[in-house]
Enzyme design. Sequence first.
Site, PDB file in Angstrom:
ATOM      1  N   GLU A  22       7.547   1.331  14.894  1.00  0.00           N
ATOM      2  CA  GLU A  22       8.332   2.054  13.896  1.00  0.00           C
ATOM      3  C   GLU A  22       8.245   3.536  14.245  1.00  0.00           C
ATOM      4  OE1 GLU A  22       6.848   0.600  10.012  1.00  0.00           O
ATOM      5  OE2 GLU A  22       8.683  -0.593   9.946  1.00  0.00           O
TER       6      GLU A  22
ATOM      7  N   ASN B 297       0.805  -1.228   0.000  1.00  0.00           N
ATOM      8  CA  ASN B 297       0.000   0.000   0.000  1.00  0.00           C
ATOM      9  C   ASN B 297       0.837   1.277   0.000  1.00  0.00           C
ATOM     10  OD1 ASN B 297       0.793  -0.588   2.610  1.00  0.00           O
ATOM     11  ND2 ASN B 297      -1.097   0.157   3.539  1.00  0.00           N
TER      12      ASN B 297
ATOM     13  N   CYS C 276      -3.628   0.557   6.868  1.00  0.00           N
ATOM     14  CA  CYS C 276      -3.747  -0.369   8.010  1.00  0.00           C
ATOM     15  C   CYS C 276      -4.470   0.250   9.201  1.00  0.00           C
ATOM     16  CB  CYS C 276      -2.366  -0.831   8.429  1.00  0.00           C
ATOM     17  SG  CYS C 276      -1.232   0.545   8.695  1.00  0.00           S
TER      18      CYS C 276
ATOM     19  N   GLU D  20       4.352  -5.058  11.874  1.00  0.00           N
ATOM     20  CA  GLU D  20       3.362  -3.991  11.629  1.00  0.00           C
ATOM     21  C   GLU D  20       2.224  -4.630  10.852  1.00  0.00           C
ATOM     22  OE1 GLU D  20       3.380  -0.908  12.698  1.00  0.00           O
ATOM     23  OE2 GLU D  20       5.372  -0.924  13.592  1.00  0.00           O
TER      24      GLU D  20
HETATM   25  P1  NAD Z   1       0.764  -9.781   3.015  1.00  0.00           P
HETATM   26  O1  NAD Z   1       0.892 -10.283   4.401  1.00  0.00           O
HETATM   27  O2  NAD Z   1       0.018 -10.567   2.023  1.00  0.00           O
HETATM   28  O3  NAD Z   1       2.225  -9.586   2.369  1.00  0.00           O
HETATM   29  C1  NAD Z   1       3.193  -8.759   2.974  1.00  0.00           C
HETATM   30  C2  NAD Z   1       4.580  -9.179   2.508  1.00  0.00           C
HETATM   31  O4  NAD Z   1       4.880 -10.464   3.010  1.00  0.00           O
HETATM   32  C3  NAD Z   1       4.745  -9.261   0.999  1.00  0.00           C
HETATM   33  O5  NAD Z   1       6.012  -8.737   0.661  1.00  0.00           O
HETATM   34  C4  NAD Z   1       4.690 -10.758   0.728  1.00  0.00           C
HETATM   35  O6  NAD Z   1       5.394 -11.158  -0.418  1.00  0.00           O
HETATM   36  C5  NAD Z   1       5.377 -11.295   1.972  1.00  0.00           C
HETATM   37  N1  NAD Z   1       5.047 -12.667   2.345  1.00  0.00           N
HETATM   38  C6  NAD Z   1       3.932 -13.375   2.053  1.00  0.00           C
HETATM   39  N2  NAD Z   1       3.981 -14.588   2.651  1.00  0.00           N
HETATM   40  C7  NAD Z   1       5.150 -14.639   3.333  1.00  0.00           C
HETATM   41  C8  NAD Z   1       5.761 -15.626   4.165  1.00  0.00           C
HETATM   42  N3  NAD Z   1       5.175 -16.794   4.419  1.00  0.00           N
HETATM   43  N4  NAD Z   1       6.961 -15.344   4.714  1.00  0.00           N
HETATM   44  C9  NAD Z   1       7.554 -14.142   4.502  1.00  0.00           C
HETATM   45  N5  NAD Z   1       7.027 -13.178   3.725  1.00  0.00           N
HETATM   46  C10 NAD Z   1       5.830 -13.417   3.156  1.00  0.00           C
HETATM   47  O7  NAD Z   1       0.194  -8.308   3.151  1.00  0.00           O
HETATM   48  P2  NAD Z   1      -0.232  -7.320   1.970  1.00  0.00           P
HETATM   49  O8  NAD Z   1      -1.492  -7.847   1.359  1.00  0.00           O
HETATM   50  O9  NAD Z   1       0.946  -7.036   1.120  1.00  0.00           O
HETATM   51  O10 NAD Z   1      -0.555  -5.972   2.763  1.00  0.00           O
HETATM   52  C11 NAD Z   1      -1.794  -5.677   3.336  1.00  0.00           C
HETATM   53  C12 NAD Z   1      -1.748  -5.911   4.825  1.00  0.00           C
HETATM   54  O11 NAD Z   1      -0.675  -5.157   5.391  1.00  0.00           O
HETATM   55  C13 NAD Z   1      -2.990  -5.460   5.557  1.00  0.00           C
HETATM   56  O12 NAD Z   1      -3.364  -6.425   6.504  1.00  0.00           O
HETATM   57  C14 NAD Z   1      -2.547  -4.194   6.252  1.00  0.00           C
HETATM   58  O13 NAD Z   1      -3.283  -3.863   7.400  1.00  0.00           O
HETATM   59  C15 NAD Z   1      -1.123  -4.485   6.559  1.00  0.00           C
HETATM   60  N6  NAD Z   1      -0.345  -3.266   6.751  1.00  0.00           N
HETATM   61  C16 NAD Z   1       0.063  -2.926   8.021  1.00  0.00           C
HETATM   62  C17 NAD Z   1       0.764  -1.750   8.234  1.00  0.00           C
HETATM   63  C18 NAD Z   1       1.215  -1.346   9.618  1.00  0.00           C
HETATM   64  O14 NAD Z   1       2.086  -0.497   9.721  1.00  0.00           O
HETATM   65  N7  NAD Z   1       0.668  -1.904  10.679  1.00  0.00           N
HETATM   66  C19 NAD Z   1       1.081  -0.916   7.154  1.00  0.00           C
HETATM   67  C20 NAD Z   1       0.654  -1.293   5.884  1.00  0.00           C
HETATM   68  C21 NAD Z   1      -0.054  -2.475   5.691  1.00  0.00           C
END
Ligand code: NAD
Length: 487
Positions: free
Chosen positions: A461, A151, A282, A248
């Site tokens: 962070e 995002n 998020c 996060e």
């Molecule tokens: P996601 O968990 O699908 O993927 C995040 C990252 O993890 C990607 O780079 C992906 O390739 C990698 N990944 C996937 N499976 C993995 C594994 N088994 N081991 C290691 N890495 C792996 O999340 P997304 O769809 O990219 O992002 C959306 C989510 O992120 C939402 O839930 C949102 O709330 C959260 N988010 C949180 C924050 C925060 O600061 N708290 C900020 C932005 C987004």
Amino acid sequence: MTTPVYENFINGHFLKNQTGDTFAVKNPATDEVIYHVEIADEFIQNAAIESAKQGFAAWSAMTPIERSRILLKAVAILRERNDELAKVEVLDTGKPWQEAECVDVETGADVIEYFAGLAPAQVGQQQMVGNDFYYTRKEPLGICAGIGAWNYPLQIACWKSGPALAAGNAVIFKPSEETPLGAIKLAEIFIEAGVPAGVFNVVQGAAEVGQWLTANPNIEKVSFTGEVGTGKKVMASAAGSLKDVTMELGGKSPLLVFDDADVSQAVSAAMLGNFYTQGEICTNCTRIYVHKNVYQQFIDELKTRTEQNIIAGDPMDPEVNLGALISKKHQELVLSYIDKGIQEGATLLTGGKALSPASAPSGYFVEPTVFVDCKDDMTIVKEEIFGPVMSVLVFDDEDDVIQRANDTHLGLAAGVFTKDIQRAHRVIHQLQAGICWINSYGNSPAEMPVGGYKQSGIGRENGIETLDHYTQTKSIYVGMSNIESPF
Ligand code: NAD
């Protein structure tokens, strides 16, 4: 027309993989492939570790002031290239230009600048213990991995590399496979600024590459941004080599609007906290609890402003303020949540459908959607949707609404709108969330620590404490008198 192919960025330059495997990246607003990226195969993975080891040796030997000076150059380049980088983010994410142009690069640069400034001020302690004394050193951890969500791709890369590099670590960063270009641009900028080769490496790919990072014993820490479920897998894998973790994760955050609130301001906050970045934030306040005395006024204004003021379309058009969702799959998921909301008895106040704006007819748009008549146990009220879907609920008792707001396994953020300052603080202090706002929503300056309670995260962070999360304390005891020994 052929599209560019980007290689992994290792040891200060692009490096070709051996398998030749690539993946395609689409512009969410057009459904067109805009470029390909090589996947980090075993050759690249090994090269990344070797590169980061060398990078760490060079970087950690420099003084904090030297590192700071170089990072500040990177900050200046980020700002100079704002528009070029913002465009990369718009094409990768589908978010509106009017946001990326003033937020994404800016907030990333701010965080690197903040930690570059703090690093030289980080000190250990010393204390006398009798005639002897000890002192502590704040030493970097070594190689840190960053794994990003899609995002805010460039901002996330900056938020993770800023404190890690300022503290003297090397980084291997894996952006989301949906949005891989921003991190490459950052890697090039670090090199241009004078960060030694190997200090910031970018590996590309999906879950398998992430899993390799989390399991690799040469890596001391993983800072992860993504979904709660993925976070659990990352933490379990990191436990295999007892890595430090920062998590996060997702949220389902409440915003409480009391009957003395400035209702228009509360509507502004609710709209920002649900429709900014087409709802893919998020910390979004996707559960809006409105006091019954101002409920009708709130939803009337919300409906009018949502229907009149939101412009969806080509995200590069500066007038557009609602972009496309990240992928077709995600658009379908968001629409399926909307269907579930209707099935479970919520009423659509506005929106609810896919959108096909004239200027971007193939994009993955969803109308800004507001549900009313929501109940606490509905799926749309309990689960993170990560799209422009708001649920509005009614309350009339302060204690009761606090209990309802806290009745979730998530705890990323929360907000309160009221003019009663005692109530504002009293309520916020009882809300189980790591990032809270009073008469405001969503602001996240570099100085303020951010992170989740409960299953929304671990660690923080930004803010001063984050620098500590990228260092380890070495204690050194100094004997000043003869050792008394029974041997
Ligand atoms: P996601 O968990 O699908 O993927 C995040 C990252 O993890 C990607 O780079 C992906 O390739 C990698 N990944 C996937 N499976 C993995 C594994 N088994 N081991 C290691 N890495 C792996 O999340 P997304 O769809 O990219 O992002 C959306 C989510 O992120 C939402 O839930 C949102 O709330 C959260 N988010 C949180 C924050 C925060 O600061 N708290 C900020 C932005 C987004």
